[in-house]
Design an enzyme around this catalytic site. Sequence first.
Site, PDB file in Angstrom:
ATOM      1  NE  ARG A 146     178.738  71.260 -60.592  1.00 16.07           N
ATOM      2  CZ  ARG A 146     178.382  71.355 -61.856  1.00 16.07           C
ATOM      3  NH1 ARG A 146     179.230  71.013 -62.805  1.00 16.07           N
ATOM      4  NH2 ARG A 146     177.197  71.792 -62.189  1.00 16.07           N
TER       5      ARG A 146
ATOM      6  CB  ALA B 121     130.050  79.852 -17.755  1.00 18.99           C
TER       7      ALA B 121
ATOM      8  NE  ARG C 154     124.854  65.413 -19.203  1.00 15.73           N
ATOM      9  CZ  ARG C 154     123.756  66.056 -19.591  1.00 15.73           C
ATOM     10  NH1 ARG C 154     122.938  65.517 -20.457  1.00 15.73           N
ATOM     11  NH2 ARG C 154     123.490  67.261 -19.118  1.00 15.73           N
TER      12      ARG C 154
HETATM   13  C1  UD1 Z   1     117.959  74.461 -16.958  1.00 19.77           C
HETATM   14  C2  UD1 Z   1     116.586  74.994 -16.571  1.00 19.77           C
HETATM   15  C3  UD1 Z   1     115.524  74.300 -17.423  1.00 19.77           C
HETATM   16  C4  UD1 Z   1     115.823  74.513 -18.899  1.00 19.77           C
HETATM   17  C5  UD1 Z   1     117.234  74.053 -19.223  1.00 19.77           C
HETATM   18  C6  UD1 Z   1     117.603  74.438 -20.637  1.00 19.77           C
HETATM   19  C7  UD1 Z   1     116.650  75.593 -14.230  1.00 19.77           C
HETATM   20  C8  UD1 Z   1     116.335  75.180 -12.838  1.00 19.77           C
HETATM   21  N1  UD1 Z   1     116.344  74.751 -15.186  1.00 19.77           N
HETATM   22  O1  UD1 Z   1     117.954  73.092 -16.629  1.00 19.77           O
HETATM   23  O2  UD1 Z   1     114.243  74.817 -17.114  1.00 19.77           O
HETATM   24  O3  UD1 Z   1     114.883  73.803 -19.677  1.00 19.77           O
HETATM   25  O4  UD1 Z   1     118.192  74.676 -18.353  1.00 19.77           O
HETATM   26  O5  UD1 Z   1     118.843  73.892 -20.962  1.00 19.77           O
HETATM   27  O6  UD1 Z   1     117.137  76.669 -14.428  1.00 19.77           O
HETATM   28  N2  UD1 Z   1     124.732  76.487 -14.006  1.00 19.77           N
HETATM   29  C9  UD1 Z   1     125.533  77.183 -13.124  1.00 19.77           C
HETATM   30  N3  UD1 Z   1     125.504  76.895 -11.824  1.00 19.77           N
HETATM   31  C10 UD1 Z   1     124.682  75.934 -11.316  1.00 19.77           C
HETATM   32  C11 UD1 Z   1     123.865  75.219 -12.215  1.00 19.77           C
HETATM   33  C12 UD1 Z   1     123.901  75.528 -13.545  1.00 19.77           C
HETATM   34  O7  UD1 Z   1     126.294  78.056 -13.539  1.00 19.77           O
HETATM   35  O8  UD1 Z   1     124.705  75.736 -10.097  1.00 19.77           O
HETATM   36  C13 UD1 Z   1     124.774  76.823 -15.431  1.00 19.77           C
HETATM   37  C14 UD1 Z   1     125.329  75.701 -16.290  1.00 19.77           C
HETATM   38  O9  UD1 Z   1     126.723  75.840 -16.473  1.00 19.77           O
HETATM   39  C15 UD1 Z   1     124.574  75.882 -17.587  1.00 19.77           C
HETATM   40  C16 UD1 Z   1     123.253  76.507 -17.158  1.00 19.77           C
HETATM   41  O10 UD1 Z   1     123.460  77.049 -15.882  1.00 19.77           O
HETATM   42  O11 UD1 Z   1     125.224  76.779 -18.454  1.00 19.77           O
HETATM   43  C17 UD1 Z   1     122.110  75.505 -17.148  1.00 19.77           C
HETATM   44  O12 UD1 Z   1     122.449  74.514 -16.226  1.00 19.77           O
HETATM   45  P1  UD1 Z   1     121.968  73.028 -16.386  1.00 19.77           P
HETATM   46  O13 UD1 Z   1     122.446  72.224 -15.259  1.00 19.77           O
HETATM   47  O14 UD1 Z   1     122.259  72.554 -17.766  1.00 19.77           O
HETATM   48  O15 UD1 Z   1     120.394  73.258 -16.223  1.00 19.77           O
HETATM   49  P2  UD1 Z   1     119.267  72.189 -16.372  1.00 19.77           P
HETATM   50  O16 UD1 Z   1     119.083  71.521 -15.063  1.00 19.77           O
HETATM   51  O17 UD1 Z   1     119.499  71.372 -17.548  1.00 19.77           O
HETATM   52 CA    CA Z   2     121.181  71.265 -19.160  1.00 19.96          CA
END
Ligand code: UD1
Ligand code: CA
Length: 456
Positions: free
Chosen positions: A438, A10, A16
């Site tokens: 009153r 998280a 976005r």
């Molecule tokens: C990730 C997956 C992808 C998958 C997709 C599904 C990886 C490399 N890729 O991509 O294969 O299809 O999710 O939604 O794992 N987060 C952290 N710290 C970080 C980065 C992310 O806590 O440094 C958390 C985010 O808060 C989120 C989750 O990890 O809850 C996924 O991160 P996000 O950046 O959405 O991953 P994607 O690149 O979309």
């Molecule tokens: Ca994502």
Amino acid sequence: MSDLNIIILAAGKGTRMRSDLPKVLHAVGGKPILQHVIDAARQLNPQKIIVVYGFGGEQVQQQISGEELQWVLQAEQLGTGHAVQQALPLLDDRGATLILLGDVPLVDVAACQEMLQQANQHLVVQTFIKPDPTGYGRIVRNGNNEVVAIVEHKDATEAQRSIQEVNTGIMALPNAQLKSWLAQIKNDNAQQEYYLTDIIALSVNEGRAVLPQVVADAWSVTGINSKLDLQDIEREFQARKATALMTQGVTLFDALRIDIRGNLNCGRDVIIDVNCVFEGDVTLEDGVQIGPHCVIKNAVIAKGSKLAAFTHIDDATVGAGSSIGPFARLRPGTKLSEKTHIGNFVEIKNATVGLGSKVNHLSYVGDASVGANVNIGAGVITCNYDGANKHKTIIEDDVFVGSDTQLVAPVTVGKGATIAAGSTITKHVPADSLTLCRAREQRSIQGWKRPQKVKK
Ligand code: UD1
Ligand code: CA
């Protein structure tokens, strides 16, 4: 599973969402997105739940409840693999870890349970088929249909980009392997991030099969990245709540026009008209009917009571067979007994109202105790506040309060008393008497003319 660890990722910023509030604190059904994930995680009876947080950390910790939660800071968001690395020191040596995403609130507990059956031996990856897989990690399978890698969209070849099976981000595996593989991942990829997904190839290289679990329910793996996603998930969440209510026997005049932001418990033959909002814990007992446009929060509405349109209830109880509204407002601390009548433009706060009593028009009853079989006329006001302190009004059984009466608290009206209309009551009213207060006389001036407009 007693030796289960759960890591919830998280730390993402949620750019976005275009909001100052951390993404995972935005609400679905009145509850923070992350809290949904935590509540689902709890149902799996884990040994520990570790939340990896980053952006807006303190705010997240303050607003998310759960004493057993272990919080780990990921100061810089260097990728999902890096995020899980931050939690490694807290993991048990034995057992398995389930990785959940903090922005996927409708996570399917049963599907996770199924994954966990094999997670002590294998890496199990939840996948789903997405006709438009843009942005997702693709599941690469070999000629034998075995999963051999996950390739992120930005690193994928044209051929790989046509793969529609994608990574949901939810996976489970033995702790020993998680620790060893995470030590090996690098950031030599398009995004220069440490990808958690690189552990799939590492498992395969060690000759350990990766087991896919293809889920059919896309909502259960849908993450929230924007306010549009938030809206889609909210409507799906509400649709599920409405379906559950109707299945249970509740009549909804329009299943698309009800919002439940908490727990709504309904008895038999409950009818709910359109555009009602339920917050916190609300109980509607058998036969309760709710009119359109009501907002009801933390309340118990007992058997057979009817709420007419635009009734607002907050932290109150309504006794059986009562009739409330339209346009009534019951504020915190209101306790209505059975068969009460509360009519339009009546506000009641911190007051009890006895059996069969009526407050039907345009009144304010605050900090009061109203007995049984009392009639409170139109426009009666309990003057409970002297500008500094609140005072109590006691109205005993069988009292009749005439219209437009002010009861200046503290004051007591004895049993069976009648108060004449238009009285300002400042002293004790004796039982079984008529009390008037009153202007002494009613005068009429014959031949009196209204002022005329001056002609210019
Ligand atoms: C990730 C997956 C992808 C998958 C997709 C599904 C990886 C490399 N890729 O991509 O294969 O299809 O999710 O939604 O794992 N987060 C952290 N710290 C970080 C980065 C992310 O806590 O440094 C958390 C985010 O808060 C989120 C989750 O990890 O809850 C996924 O991160 P996000 O950046 O959405 O991953 P994607 O690149 O979309
Ligand atoms: Ca994502």
